[in-house]
Scaffold this active site. Structure first.
Site, PDB file in Angstrom:
ATOM      1  N   SER A   1     -16.416 -23.859  44.596  1.00  0.00           N
ATOM      2  CA  SER A   1     -16.188 -22.427  44.752  1.00  0.00           C
ATOM      3  C   SER A   1     -17.078 -21.484  44.189  1.00  0.00           C
ATOM      4  CB  SER A   1     -14.736 -22.243  44.254  1.00  0.00           C
ATOM      5  OG  SER A   1     -14.481 -20.851  44.235  1.00  0.00           O
TER       6      SER A   1
ATOM      7  N   HIS B   1     -17.335 -22.829  49.377  1.00  0.00           N
ATOM      8  CA  HIS B   1     -16.225 -21.988  49.418  1.00  0.00           C
ATOM      9  C   HIS B   1     -16.479 -20.669  48.915  1.00  0.00           C
ATOM     10  CE1 HIS B   1     -11.967 -21.937  49.752  1.00  0.00           C
ATOM     11  NE2 HIS B   1     -12.091 -21.375  48.493  1.00  0.00           N
TER      12      HIS B   1
ATOM     13  N   ASP C   1     -14.723 -17.242  47.973  1.00  0.00           N
ATOM     14  CA  ASP C   1     -13.434 -16.515  47.680  1.00  0.00           C
ATOM     15  C   ASP C   1     -13.679 -14.700  47.619  1.00  0.00           C
ATOM     16  OD1 ASP C   1     -11.743 -18.618  47.078  1.00  0.00           O
ATOM     17  OD2 ASP C   1     -12.993 -19.347  45.613  1.00  0.00           O
TER      18      ASP C   1
ATOM     19  N   MET D   1      -8.635 -13.685  50.716  1.00  0.00           N
ATOM     20  CA  MET D   1      -7.453 -13.210  49.799  1.00  0.00           C
ATOM     21  C   MET D   1      -7.476 -11.743  50.064  1.00  0.00           C
ATOM     22  SD  MET D   1      -8.108 -16.170  47.007  1.00  0.00           S
ATOM     23  CE  MET D   1      -9.726 -16.268  47.342  1.00  0.00           C
TER      24      MET D   1
ATOM     25  N   MET E   1      -2.813 -23.739  48.755  1.00  0.00           N
ATOM     26  CA  MET E   1      -3.081 -23.102  47.577  1.00  0.00           C
ATOM     27  C   MET E   1      -2.331 -23.938  46.209  1.00  0.00           C
ATOM     28  SD  MET E   1      -5.475 -20.687  47.380  1.00  0.00           S
ATOM     29  CE  MET E   1      -5.427 -20.729  45.817  1.00  0.00           C
TER      30      MET E   1
HETATM   31  C1  DX5 Z   1      -8.265 -19.192  43.459  1.00  0.00           C
HETATM   32  C2  DX5 Z   1      -9.467 -19.357  44.330  1.00  0.00           C
HETATM   33  C3  DX5 Z   1     -10.109 -20.840  44.201  1.00  0.00           C
HETATM   34  C4  DX5 Z   1     -10.711 -20.560  42.936  1.00  0.00           C
HETATM   35  C5  DX5 Z   1     -10.771 -22.009  42.655  1.00  0.00           C
HETATM   36  O1  DX5 Z   1      -7.800 -17.945  43.811  1.00  0.00           O
HETATM   37  O2  DX5 Z   1      -9.136 -19.211  45.887  1.00  0.00           O
HETATM   38  O3  DX5 Z   1     -11.103 -21.040  45.176  1.00  0.00           O
HETATM   39  O4  DX5 Z   1     -12.120 -20.362  42.739  1.00  0.00           O
HETATM   40  O5  DX5 Z   1     -11.151 -22.082  41.031  1.00  0.00           O
HETATM   41  P1  DX5 Z   1     -10.777 -23.349  40.248  1.00  0.00           P
HETATM   42  O6  DX5 Z   1     -11.274 -24.690  40.903  1.00  0.00           O
HETATM   43  O7  DX5 Z   1     -11.578 -23.156  38.809  1.00  0.00           O
HETATM   44  O8  DX5 Z   1      -9.467 -23.485  39.990  1.00  0.00           O
HETATM   45 ZN    ZN Z   2     -10.365 -20.198  47.425  1.00  0.00          ZN
END
Ligand code: DX5
Ligand code: ZN
Length: 223
Positions: free
Chosen positions: A9, A34, A36, A69, A138
């Site tokens: 991500s 990925h 976000d 999101m 999630m």
């Molecule tokens: C959270 C995001 C994730 C986030 C994950 O809202 O959807 O993709 O970047 O980050 P880590 O791996 O640090 O939990």
């Molecule tokens: Zn994500």
């Protein structure tokens, strides 16, 4: 058994050195990027949008997995497709007309995913499971990187796997939030196909090696 995929991500990347970090992922064993996208409405944080994604796409060589999101994602499907998304995932909780949004994504020719929050049961996916390419569990409340993995998510991954088996679809199970080398094996054993990892990759001493280690998990078992 097909090998699992690793999707770092970019939320956890160094934005002052974004091109460097993208090139590092290009050269790594990672499969996807990925991305976000947060709107400050659906989640209590704002990240980046289609213009940044378009610029990232110009220097990347891997699949763009865009996790929206945002409220009313149907307004922006076309824009994210044009920015270079290969997969667009929307939240069940943000879409009163989820079936229509899935069709909109598929009409562009790319893959469609649906994400569910920690408090949303897997059963809500039953009526769309045959329409989607990916379902995202999630494993933290969306909005921020670096949170702790919610243990209950393992049971949800297993339930989702059962649902996929019941309908015999090829839907990928993606798991997002708090995933790292400390729990990746358990997440994979529960049935995950795609591991998203932000902090676990970018905050590690050697991100490329961390990716390789995540990618090679389970190899012996399936060799
Ligand atoms: C959270 C995001 C994730 C986030 C994950 O809202 O959807 O993709 O970047 O980050 P880590 O791996 O640090 O939990
Ligand atoms: Zn994500």
């Amino acid at each position: 058994m097909k090998k699992h995929l690793i999707a770092p991500s970019l939320l956890a990347a160094d934005f002052m050195n974004l091109e460097r970090d993208i090139k590092m992922i290009n050269e790594s064993d990672a499969d996807w990027f990925h991305l976000d996208v947060m709107d400050g409405q659906f989640v209590p944080n704002i990240s980046f949008g289609m213009d940044i994604i378009k610029q990232m796409k110009a220097v990347s060589t891997k699949t763009f997995d865009v996790h929206l999101m945002i409220e009313r994602p149907e307004q922006f499907i076309d824009a994210f497709w044009q920015a270079g998304a290969d997969i667009i995932t929307v939240h069940y909780e943000a879409c009163p007309h989820l079936h229509r949004v899935i069709q909109m994504i598929k009409d562009t020719g790319i893959k469609a995913g649906v994400a569910i929050n920690p408090a949303t049961p897997v059963s809500v996916l039953e009526d769309v499971i045959e329409d989607i390419d990916l379902a995202l569990i999630m494993s933290v409340n969306p909005g921020f990187g670096g949170q702790k993995f919610i243990f209950r998510s393992l049971a949800k991954i297993r339930q989702l796997k059962e649902l996929i088996n019941k309908y015999q679809t090829s839907t990928l199970i993606e798991v997002d939030g708090g995933v790292g080398l400390q729990n990746a094996e358990r997440v994979l054993n529960a049935g995950a196909n795609v591991l998203v990892a932000g902090s676990a990759v970018f905050k590690s001493e050697n991100p490329k090696e961390t990716i390789s280690r995540m990618k090679s998990l389970g190899t012996l078992k399936w060799a």
